[in-house]
Design an enzyme around this catalytic site. Structure first.
Site, PDB file in Angstrom:
ATOM      1  N   CYS A  98       0.811  -1.228   0.000  1.00 23.86           N
ATOM      2  CA  CYS A  98       0.000   0.000   0.000  1.00 23.86           C
ATOM      3  C   CYS A  98       0.837   1.268   0.000  1.00 23.86           C
ATOM      4  O   CYS A  98       0.340   2.342  -0.326  1.00 23.86           O
ATOM      5  CB  CYS A  98      -0.907   0.027   1.228  1.00 23.86           C
ATOM      6  SG  CYS A  98      -2.310  -1.044   1.034  1.00 23.86           S
TER       7      CYS A  98
HETATM    8  N1  CO8 Z   1     -20.355  -9.426   6.999  1.00 26.28           N
HETATM    9  C1  CO8 Z   1     -20.888  -9.555   8.237  1.00 26.28           C
HETATM   10  N2  CO8 Z   1     -20.153  -9.786   9.341  1.00 26.28           N
HETATM   11  C2  CO8 Z   1     -18.813  -9.898   9.193  1.00 26.28           C
HETATM   12  C3  CO8 Z   1     -18.187  -9.787   7.926  1.00 26.28           C
HETATM   13  C4  CO8 Z   1     -19.007  -9.544   6.801  1.00 26.28           C
HETATM   14  N3  CO8 Z   1     -18.509  -9.403   5.571  1.00 26.28           N
HETATM   15  N4  CO8 Z   1     -16.862  -9.947   8.082  1.00 26.28           N
HETATM   16  C5  CO8 Z   1     -16.641 -10.143   9.391  1.00 26.28           C
HETATM   17  N5  CO8 Z   1     -17.814 -10.128  10.067  1.00 26.28           N
HETATM   18  C6  CO8 Z   1     -18.039 -10.320  11.491  1.00 26.28           C
HETATM   19  C7  CO8 Z   1     -16.928 -11.123  12.128  1.00 26.28           C
HETATM   20  O1  CO8 Z   1     -17.186 -12.513  12.006  1.00 26.28           O
HETATM   21  C8  CO8 Z   1     -16.957 -10.639  13.550  1.00 26.28           C
HETATM   22  O2  CO8 Z   1     -17.992 -11.338  14.243  1.00 26.28           O
HETATM   23  P1  CO8 Z   1     -17.827 -11.719  15.796  1.00 26.28           P
HETATM   24  O3  CO8 Z   1     -17.705 -10.404  16.523  1.00 26.28           O
HETATM   25  O4  CO8 Z   1     -19.067 -12.465  16.088  1.00 26.28           O
HETATM   26  O5  CO8 Z   1     -16.569 -12.526  15.879  1.00 26.28           O
HETATM   27  C9  CO8 Z   1     -17.406  -9.204  13.447  1.00 26.28           C
HETATM   28  O6  CO8 Z   1     -18.010  -9.057  12.152  1.00 26.28           O
HETATM   29  C10 CO8 Z   1     -16.245  -8.215  13.551  1.00 26.28           C
HETATM   30  O7  CO8 Z   1     -15.178  -8.647  12.669  1.00 26.28           O
HETATM   31  P2  CO8 Z   1     -13.780  -7.934  12.606  1.00 26.28           P
HETATM   32  O8  CO8 Z   1     -13.224  -7.830  13.979  1.00 26.28           O
HETATM   33  O9  CO8 Z   1     -12.952  -8.602  11.552  1.00 26.28           O
HETATM   34  O10 CO8 Z   1     -14.239  -6.501  12.050  1.00 26.28           O
HETATM   35  P3  CO8 Z   1     -13.529  -5.113  12.164  1.00 26.28           P
HETATM   36  O11 CO8 Z   1     -14.422  -4.199  12.873  1.00 26.28           O
HETATM   37  O12 CO8 Z   1     -12.097  -5.212  12.604  1.00 26.28           O
HETATM   38  O13 CO8 Z   1     -13.507  -4.647  10.619  1.00 26.28           O
HETATM   39  C11 CO8 Z   1     -11.905  -4.459   8.818  1.00 26.28           C
HETATM   40  C12 CO8 Z   1     -12.801  -5.389   9.645  1.00 26.28           C
HETATM   41  C13 CO8 Z   1     -12.807  -3.543   8.012  1.00 26.28           C
HETATM   42  C14 CO8 Z   1     -11.082  -5.326   7.884  1.00 26.28           C
HETATM   43  C15 CO8 Z   1     -11.005  -3.613   9.717  1.00 26.28           C
HETATM   44  O14 CO8 Z   1     -10.367  -4.437  10.673  1.00 26.28           O
HETATM   45  C16 CO8 Z   1      -9.918  -2.865   8.964  1.00 26.28           C
HETATM   46  O15 CO8 Z   1     -10.160  -2.130   8.026  1.00 26.28           O
HETATM   47  N6  CO8 Z   1      -8.666  -2.991   9.408  1.00 26.28           N
HETATM   48  C17 CO8 Z   1      -7.531  -2.322   8.806  1.00 26.28           C
HETATM   49  C18 CO8 Z   1      -7.149  -3.069   7.600  1.00 26.28           C
HETATM   50  C19 CO8 Z   1      -6.093  -2.394   6.784  1.00 26.28           C
HETATM   51  O16 CO8 Z   1      -5.885  -1.224   6.754  1.00 26.28           O
HETATM   52  N7  CO8 Z   1      -5.430  -3.206   6.049  1.00 26.28           N
HETATM   53  C20 CO8 Z   1      -4.487  -2.744   5.139  1.00 26.28           C
HETATM   54  C21 CO8 Z   1      -4.450  -3.760   4.103  1.00 26.28           C
HETATM   55  S1  CO8 Z   1      -4.131  -3.167   2.577  1.00 26.28           S
HETATM   56  C22 CO8 Z   1      -2.445  -3.259   2.207  1.00 26.28           C
HETATM   57  O17 CO8 Z   1      -1.569  -3.143   2.983  1.00 26.28           O
HETATM   58  C23 CO8 Z   1      -2.110  -3.516   0.795  1.00 26.28           C
HETATM   59  C24 CO8 Z   1      -2.064  -4.960   0.547  1.00 26.28           C
HETATM   60  C25 CO8 Z   1      -1.828  -5.183  -0.916  1.00 26.28           C
HETATM   61  C26 CO8 Z   1      -3.056  -5.133  -1.773  1.00 26.28           C
HETATM   62  C27 CO8 Z   1      -3.597  -6.462  -2.070  1.00 26.28           C
HETATM   63  C28 CO8 Z   1      -4.671  -6.450  -3.114  1.00 26.28           C
HETATM   64  C29 CO8 Z   1      -5.694  -7.537  -2.895  1.00 26.28           C
END
Ligand code: CO8
Length: 373
Positions: free
Chosen positions: A156
């Site tokens: 990223c």
């Molecule tokens: N629908 C419904 N519920 C869901 C879903 C969904 N799609 N997904 C997860 N849940 C549920 C989970 O099961 C969990 O349930 P429970 O509490 O019962 O266990 C609950 O929702 C909460 O899940 P999370 O804790 O995973 O949810 P978050 O609030 O943490 O949100 C995010 C998830 C949006 C992913 C968030 O953590 C986030 O944005 N984090 C930062 C990520 C980030 O910035 N990453 C950078 C990556 S990009 C990068 O570096 C480049 C990589 C190269 C590119 C590659 C191209 C492909």
């Protein structure tokens, strides 16, 4: 030291867009198919049923509402869930080259530069469509640029790291003017069958022109006051796809050969590191945070950007101080902060200050402090 400026930016946006509603409908159709296919194992308790995705969760957790993609049909087909991007003969321009040329032409027009003014092309992106010849060399050839070209990958943060490489090349005199491009086909590396991440990424390409201030003639010039890069090793965002995969058949097509992450950990660990880096950089430059007109932040998650800008400014940022494009584009990896810069700077007056900042896998953080000339 020579003054170096960003004198142009360009943006290529794919024509197709996928809403959260469309994406979730396709994912949930896949879940139904999968659970029906494994009904016996699920009933026997030998397999856990897959859970449906939700539009409300996606918007609340990430701020993403839609994403542009290179191929919508393949992604939304519950029996496929992979974009269709046909291989092309070697004689034809490759798909990444095509998107890069479109973004580059806009950036070059904005900077008032022709191919003969440019000495180097850097392609900085998360995923190259092939190892060699470098994408940058093909793009250089397609644009008729002489000199040198190379690819680089810092996930990223590729664009901010690319801007610093371009600046260094101009500073040392190895190039008069550098074209830096970020073709990101993130949907090619996204597991659309993974509920935790299927909504995160989109496709796009951005381009930036970096040159000496005394050669710049474009209407809009942004002086690079400072550029700071940092990397801290972490496995919390990882992709194990690579040329050694064929040497161990057991790993082929496993989920770790696509994007995987521990989203919560990334959030918790990266936000404070980014805010500290920007704050230390502003302090070093003797720029009080209230003098910052804008933060063009990496576009991964709305809450992340609100937290980072709050820490830097010491108060909630107004929407125009840290503009959001991820609602429309989703996370476009290295291109995100450049899209924000491309779209949200028309109100800048000479002397106004902003910081372009990216962060992501590695971990990697890049922050570039800019002043309108
Ligand atoms: N629908 C419904 N519920 C869901 C879903 C969904 N799609 N997904 C997860 N849940 C549920 C989970 O099961 C969990 O349930 P429970 O509490 O019962 O266990 C609950 O929702 C909460 O899940 P999370 O804790 O995973 O949810 P978050 O609030 O943490 O949100 C995010 C998830 C949006 C992913 C968030 O953590 C986030 O944005 N984090 C930062 C990520 C980030 O910035 N990453 C950078 C990556 S990009 C990068 O570096 C480049 C990589 C190269 C590119 C590659 C191209 C492909």
């Amino acid at each position: 030291m020579q003054d170096i400026v960003i004198s142009g930016t360009g943006l290529y946006t794919p024509s197709e867009s996928v809403s959260n509603e469309e994406l979730v409908a396709a994912f949930n159709a896949y879940v139904e198919l999968h659970n029906a296919e494994h009904a016996t194992d699920i009933a026997a308790g030998d397999m856990a049923p897959l859970q449906p995705s939700s539009v409300e969760f996606i918007e609340k957790a990430s701020g993403i509402k839609s994403r542009y993609v290179m191929d919508k049909a393949g992604i939304l087909d519950p029996e496929r869930m992979v974009p269709h991007i046909a291989e092309r003969p070697n004689e034809e321009q490759s798909v990444m080259c095509e998107m890069a040329v479109a973004a580059a032409q806009e950036a070059m027009a904005q900077a008032g530069k022709s191919a003969t003014d440019i000495d180097a092309v850097i392609v900085a992106a998360s995923n190259m469509q092939r190892p060699y010849p470098a994408m940058a060399v093909e793009i250089q050839d397609a644009l008729g640029i002489e000199g040198f070209a190379f690819d680089m990958n810092v996930a990223c943060s590729s664009a901010t790291f690319g801007i610093q490489q371009a600046r260094d090349a101009v500073l040392t005199g190895s190039a008069r003017c550098v074209l830096m491009v970020n073709p990101e086909i993130c949907t090619g590396h996204l597991n659309f069958r993974d509920r935790d991440s299927h909504f995160i990424f989109g496709d796009v390409c951005t381009a930036v022109i970096v040159e000496r201030a005394d050669t710049a003639t474009g209407d809009e010039q942004y002086l690079i006051l400072d550029s700071k890069l940092q990397t801290i090793y972490s496995n919390n965002i990882r992709n194990n796809f690579g040329f050694l995969n064929r040497c161990d058949e057991t790993g082929i097509s496993q989920p770790d050969k696509l994007f995987v992450q521990e989203g919560r950990k990334v959030f918790k660990e990266v936000c404070p590191a980014v805010a500290s880096q920007i704050s230390a950089q502003l302090e070093k430059l003797d720029i009080a945070p209230e003098r910052l007109k804008r933060m063009w932040l990496h576009q991964a998650n709305l809450s992340m950007n609100q937290l980072i800008s709050r820490r830097v400014l010491g108060r909630e940022a107004l929407p125009e101080e840290a503009p959001t494009i991820l609602d429309e584009y989703a996370n476009t990896s290295s291109a995100g902060s450049v899209i924000a810069f491309h779209k949200y700077r028309q109100d800048f007056e000479p002397g106004d200050l902003g910081v372009l900042c990216s962060f992501g896998a590695g971990y990697s953080i890049g922050s570039v402090v800019l002043q309108k000339r």
